[in-house]
Design an enzyme around this catalytic site. Structure first.
Site, short mmCIF file in Angstrom:
data_model
loop_
_atom_site.label_atom_id
_atom_site.label_comp_id
_atom_site.label_asym_id
_atom_site.label_seq_id
_atom_site.Cartn_x
_atom_site.Cartn_y
_atom_site.Cartn_z
N GLY A 35 0.85 -1.19 0.00
CA GLY A 35 0.00 0.00 0.00
C GLY A 35 0.87 1.23 0.00
CB CYS A 36 0.44 4.58 1.51
SG CYS A 36 1.35 6.12 1.77
CG PHE A 37 6.09 4.46 -0.66
CD1 PHE A 37 5.81 5.74 -0.20
CD2 PHE A 37 6.48 4.32 -1.99
CE1 PHE A 37 5.93 6.85 -1.01
CE2 PHE A 37 6.60 5.43 -2.83
CZ PHE A 37 6.32 6.70 -2.34
N PRO A 40 5.02 1.55 5.90
CG PRO A 40 4.27 0.10 4.24
CD PRO A 40 4.08 1.49 4.77
#
Length: 215
Positions: A35-37, A40
């Site tokens: 998903g959006c980095f 993470p």
């Protein structure tokens, strides 16, 4: 993880040393699309055994993607880690966390990129455990759609970059590649469980310690 995570646990800290250790097999790498980095990037960076994270784009065969023109790629985070401290299986966490309830398309889709036989075996175990239809896409490094393109600088260590004073000092003390350094991979983490923040901060100048705390 309950393992103590401190500076002395790591042999490689600078971008140059990490890069060389990766080439010689002393460190390993993998890439996750979740998903959006930004999230993470912080989460993996704070994991014991991880020495560097970089956000970027991968998953398509097109060249030179950018945030404004992603060209079919997904947002991903590249993780460089020490296998003597953490395994790929431990990095993945529980297989159930990778269960794909609704298969997403575009830049936020889930992908696992494998770089060696160990990673390939673990992803095969994951697929067997939760089913192919509910597993992330698996792409082997070396394929064109497995090539990692680093994202623009303003995406790297996004949480820290909001602190303009810290960034200015980091550029002076650590150079233009400051955001690839082990220290900032750790200090960018939002989940500091497992290591002492002060243990990492004391390696920085007093001015940088102050800027970090204020920011």
């Amino acid at each position: 993880m309950n393992k103590e995570d401190d500076v002395e646990s790591y042999e490689f800290a600078t971008p140059e040393a990490i890069e060389e250790a990766l080439k010689t097999g002393k460190l390993s790498q993998t890439v996750f699309g979740t998903g959006c980095f930004w999230g993470p990037d912080s989460n993996f960076g704070g994991t014991p055994g991880v020495v560097q994270t970089r956000v970027g784009y991968a998953g398509a065969s097109t060249l030179d993607p950018s945030y404004r023109n992603i060209k079919g790629h997904a947002e991903v985070v590249r993780v460089i880690y020490d296998k003597d401290q953490i395994s790929y299986r431990e990095l993945l966490g529980g297989f159930e966390s990778w269960f794909v309830h609704v298969r997403k398309q575009g830049q936020y889709r889930q992908i696992l990129f494998v770089f060696d036989q160990e990673q390939k075996q673990v992803t095969e175990e994951l697929i067997q455990a939760i089913g192919k239809d509910k597993s992330p896409e698996v792409i082997e490094a070396g394929q064109q759609n497995g090539y990692f393109w680093p994202a623009e600088d303003y995406h790297q260590k996004h949480r820290l970059r909001r602190n303009k004073q810290l960034v200015s000092l980091a550029e002076v003390d650590f150079g233009p590649r400051w955001d690839e350094h082990l220290y900032f991979t750790k200090l960018n983490s939002t989940d500091r469980k497992g290591f002492s923040l002060s243990n990492w901060l004391k390696k920085l100048s007093p001015q940088m310690q102050k800027a970090y705390r204020i920011g």
